[in-house]
Design a protein around this motif. Structure first.
Motif, PDB file in Angstrom:
ATOM      1  N   THR A  83       0.825  -1.213   0.000  1.00 58.69           N
ATOM      2  CA  THR A  83       0.000   0.000   0.000  1.00 58.69           C
ATOM      3  C   THR A  83       0.854   1.257   0.000  1.00 58.69           C
ATOM      4  N   HIS A  84       2.160   1.107   0.113  1.00 54.66           N
ATOM      5  CA  HIS A  84       3.021   2.291   0.086  1.00 54.66           C
ATOM      6  C   HIS A  84       3.182   2.779  -1.350  1.00 54.66           C
ATOM      7  N   LEU A  85       3.996   2.084  -2.145  1.00 48.71           N
ATOM      8  CA  LEU A  85       4.187   2.542  -3.524  1.00 48.71           C
ATOM      9  C   LEU A  85       4.027   1.433  -4.548  1.00 48.71           C
ATOM     10  N   GLY A  86       3.331   0.371  -4.168  1.00 50.78           N
ATOM     11  CA  GLY A  86       2.920  -0.592  -5.178  1.00 50.78           C
ATOM     12  C   GLY A  86       3.901  -1.691  -5.534  1.00 50.78           C
ATOM     13  N   CYS A  87       4.947  -1.894  -4.745  1.00 51.23           N
ATOM     14  CA  CYS A  87       5.821  -3.032  -5.015  1.00 51.23           C
ATOM     15  C   CYS A  87       5.096  -4.311  -4.599  1.00 51.23           C
ATOM     16  N   THR A  88       5.598  -5.451  -5.054  1.00 56.15           N
ATOM     17  CA  THR A  88       4.977  -6.724  -4.733  1.00 56.15           C
ATOM     18  C   THR A  88       5.614  -7.290  -3.462  1.00 56.15           C
ATOM     19  N   CYS A 100       7.913  -6.051   2.345  1.00 53.91           N
ATOM     20  CA  CYS A 100       8.014  -5.343   1.079  1.00 53.91           C
ATOM     21  C   CYS A 100       9.484  -5.055   0.767  1.00 53.91           C
ATOM     22  N   PRO A 101       9.941  -5.401  -0.450  1.00 51.92           N
ATOM     23  CA  PRO A 101      11.350  -5.204  -0.778  1.00 51.92           C
ATOM     24  C   PRO A 101      11.720  -3.739  -1.000  1.00 51.92           C
ATOM     25  N   CYS A 102      10.739  -2.883  -1.244  1.00 52.17           N
ATOM     26  CA  CYS A 102      11.094  -1.534  -1.706  1.00 52.17           C
ATOM     27  C   CYS A 102      11.537  -0.601  -0.590  1.00 52.17           C
ATOM     28  N   HIS A 103      10.693  -0.428   0.421  1.00 55.40           N
ATOM     29  CA  HIS A 103      11.100   0.491   1.491  1.00 55.40           C
ATOM     30  C   HIS A 103      10.911  -0.143   2.849  1.00 55.40           C
ATOM     31  N   PRO A 117       6.959   2.494   6.093  1.00 50.45           N
ATOM     32  CA  PRO A 117       6.197   3.669   5.678  1.00 50.45           C
ATOM     33  C   PRO A 117       4.807   3.387   5.111  1.00 50.45           C
ATOM     34  N   PRO A 119       1.077   3.230   4.554  1.00 51.43           N
ATOM     35  CA  PRO A 119       0.058   3.970   5.300  1.00 51.43           C
ATOM     36  C   PRO A 119      -1.138   3.114   5.712  1.00 51.43           C
TER      37      PRO A 119
ATOM     38  N   THR B 332       9.237  -8.069  -7.807  1.00 51.14           N
ATOM     39  CA  THR B 332       9.905  -6.802  -7.550  1.00 51.14           C
ATOM     40  C   THR B 332      11.366  -7.050  -7.236  1.00 51.14           C
ATOM     41  N   TRP B 414      15.325  -1.779   1.623  1.00 54.30           N
ATOM     42  CA  TRP B 414      15.608  -0.374   1.914  1.00 54.30           C
ATOM     43  C   TRP B 414      16.328  -0.225   3.250  1.00 54.30           C
TER      44      TRP B 414
END
Ligand code: HEM
Ligand code: FES
Lengths: 151, 428
Positions: A83-88, A100-103, A117, A119, B332, B414
């Motif tokens: 739900t943050h920026l759409g990564c899988t 989540c791998p992104c953040h 992060p 939301p 991802t 991250w």
């Protein structure tokens, strides 16, 4: 043409011009909004209940969903889109959480945010049984995380 | 022989370049060389005043146009052909990798140079009266340059492209009220897919370059109309701020006088306006500093052009543009990063999407646009503007630090990992 007539006509002309420009801009904007989306359907059949094992969730990559099957509680389907920026997101069986791998957002087993992060909690989708006995997931219908389908 | 001379004369129509008249006419009679007046001030041409950064930015843009048009001959903007075409360019097309690399490195270079150019303009105080509006045009050029680079990032349709744009456009969707719709409009759908690739392509090859060309024309025109380049800071007189007059908007210093209009004579602009011209007033000895644009200015710019082109070519010989696996919406990469110039943003976004992704950049752009109107200090001398210099330096350093942290210090998930520590990714 006298002064009054000139002003009247002038004002009318100006209003008409503005209206014309406004309508044209609106039309251009509307033109850019697709009337048909050639995208994968939001509501889809994912197979027979017997195809899904108990315990660890099944990840359907193309649909970006996790299918959970519990012996006494039944089926539940979670979205894999962060739900943050759409990564899988991925599901770690060892700690029963989504990562989540992104953040670095972490979601608990019920999808609630525990860390990072993001939301909002991960979405859970409605899952129903079709007449021919298949499971159908509707990604437009978000349900509470305790929603279950007993089969 | 006479015929050849006649044809040549019909083209150039100027006196020989050995004469002063010929040198002026070279500029006067040529639409392209009109960017310069016949004469410019010699001191303004010094490398250490502008570092020729504006020109280098422009030349990089020219490289992008030419290599970009070449690449278009082999590129189809639909998945998965787009990726296939990249592979073709990489392995089949003659000089394909070289052209791709030139396009890629010139794009990164343009982002860097446009930023450095902005810094140069700020540190020399060149955004002050009468150049306020040219700074504003510049800020729009900066935003357009970033957009051009961002839209181009998606076109290879590899993993890097796909996820950078997914993350990047999702940042925008945090904008209140319109954010979601704006993203849908940009993508032509709900996620990055066929429609998005086509739209990004249209923006990248048609809309944004056209806008940049148009604004660049205005930008160059304004440089001339604002009286040429600003004086280098080392040429500024201490304690005397420059007196500036704008035609049509007279100041107390030099009121605009108009001659008495007579019924039977039409006046040209030159006869009516007796106020001082728009540009900075110069003393007679400074006036003597003027040299002919040809060859002084044009020669230097030609050198800047050659250095830029050779530089990009040299880099492209040794470093190829990256190409990862085919875009895979299901998987991802870990970590997934936006293009480097947005990594500062992504760093902020990793703390709060709304504050970092919407509020902070919006404030940044508004602040940049407001600088020339907000800074009321008329002096351009560095010693008179300590506060401004400090504030801007903090802005620059903060941006750099965030970008460096996002680029080099963020590992899988991250997590904060220094670049010298090796981690095995893909623990899942
Ligand atoms: C596509 C981007 C841009 C191009 C191609 C460009 C090009 C140029 C060129 C060739 C000059 C002449 C002097 C020099 O080389 O420094 C110039 C001057 C100037 N630029 Fe830009 N520029 C761009 C973006 C910007 C930006 C982002 C800003 C500021 C926000 C800006 C503000 C100015 C100002 C105020 C001047 C006048 C400086 C002076 O008189 O000393 N420009 N630009
Ligand atoms: S996209 Fe999942 S944490 Fe940012």
């Amino acid at each position: 043409m006298n002064r009054r007539a000139f002003l009247n006509w002038g004002t009318a002309g100006l209003v008409a011009l503005c209206a014309g420009v406004g309508v044209s801009l609106g039309a251009v904007l509307r033109f850019l909004v697709p009337s048909v989306f050639y995208e994968p359907p939001q509501s889809l059949k994912i197979g027979n209940p017997a195809d899904f094992p108990f315990g660890a969730p099944t990840f359907l990559a193309d649909e970006k969903i996790f299918v959970f099957r519990d012996r006494d509680k039944g089926f539940a389907v979670a979205s894999a889109v962060c739900t943050h920026l759409g990564c899988t997101v991925g599901y770690l069986q060892s700690d029963q959480r989504f990562h989540c791998p992104c953040h670095g957002s972490v979601f608990g087993a019920n999808g609630a945010v525990q860390h990072g992060p993001a939301p909002r909690a991960l979405n859970w989708f409605e899952v129903t049984l079709t007449r021919d006995g298949q499971l159908r997931v509707d990604k437009d219908k978000v349900v509470p995380s305790n929603y279950r389908l007993m089969v | 022989m006479n015929l050849i001379r006649e044809i040549w004369q019909s083209i150039v129509r100027r006196d020989p370049l050995s004469t002063d008249k010929g040198k002026s006419e070279l500029v006067f009679f040529n639409v392209w060389l009109h960017v310069h007046p016949a004469k410019v001030k010699k001191e303004n041409l010094r490398f250490k005043h502008t570092f020729y950064l504006g020109f280098i930015t422009f030349f990089l843009f020219v490289i992008l146009l030419t290599t970009g048009i070449a690449l278009m001959c082999y590129y189809r903007p639909f998945p998965p052909q787009a990726y296939q075409d990249m592979k073709d360019l990489q392995f089949v097309v003659f000089m394909g990798p070289f052209l791709r690399a030139m396009h890629r490195w010139a794009a990164h270079g343009m982002v860097i140079c446009v930023f450095l150019h902005m810094c140069r303009v700020f540190y020399t105080g060149s955004y002050k009266k009468p150049r306020q509006f040219n700074w504003v045009i510049g800020v729009f050029l900066l935003l357009l340059t970033l957009s051009l680079s961002f839209t181009g990032y998606l076109l290879p349709w590899d993993q890097l492209a796909y996820w950078a744009i997914t993350v990047g456009t999702n940042i925008g969707s945090y904008a209140p009220i319109v954010g979601g719709q704006l993203r849908e409009l940009l993508l032509g759908g709900h996620s990055v897919g066929e429609a998005a690739l086509l739209r990004f392509y249209v923006l990248h090859v048609a809309v944004l370059p056209t806008l940049i060309i148009l604004l660049t024309i205005v930008h160059f025109w304004r440089v001339r109309k604002d009286g040429g380049l600003s004086r280098p800071v080392w040429k500024l007189k201490p304690n005397k701020t420059e007196t500036l007059v704008t035609i049509g908007a007279p100041l107390e210093i030099a009121p605009l006088k108009t001659g008495p209009a007579s019924k039977d004579k039409t006046y040209g602009l030159m006869e009516v306006v007796t106020g001082k011209p728009i540009f900075e007033t110069v003393t007679p000895e400074e006036e003597e500093d003027a040299v002919f644009s040809y060859p002084y200015a044009f020669f230097r710019e030609a050198i800047a052009l050659m250095v830029t082109v050779t530089g990009i070519m040299a880099i492209s010989l040794f470093f190829h543009a990256p190409l990862e696996e085919l875009a895979n919406p299901a998987k991802t990469p870990n970590p997934a990063k936006a293009p480097w110039y947005f990594l500062g943003l992504q760093e902020l976004v990793s703390h709060s999407a709304l504050l970092g992704g919407v509020v902070a950049p919006a404030l940044m752009v508004i602040a940049l646009l407001a600088i020339p109107y907000f800074d009321r200090n008329p002096s351009r001398r560095p010693s008179d503007r300590k506060w401004a210099l400090w504030l801007f330096s903090i802005f620059v350093v903060a941006n750099l630090v965030l970008i460096v942290v996002g680029t080099f210090f963020r590992g899988p998930g991250w997590a904060l990992i220094p670049p010298w520590v090796h981690v095995v990714a893909g623990a899942e």
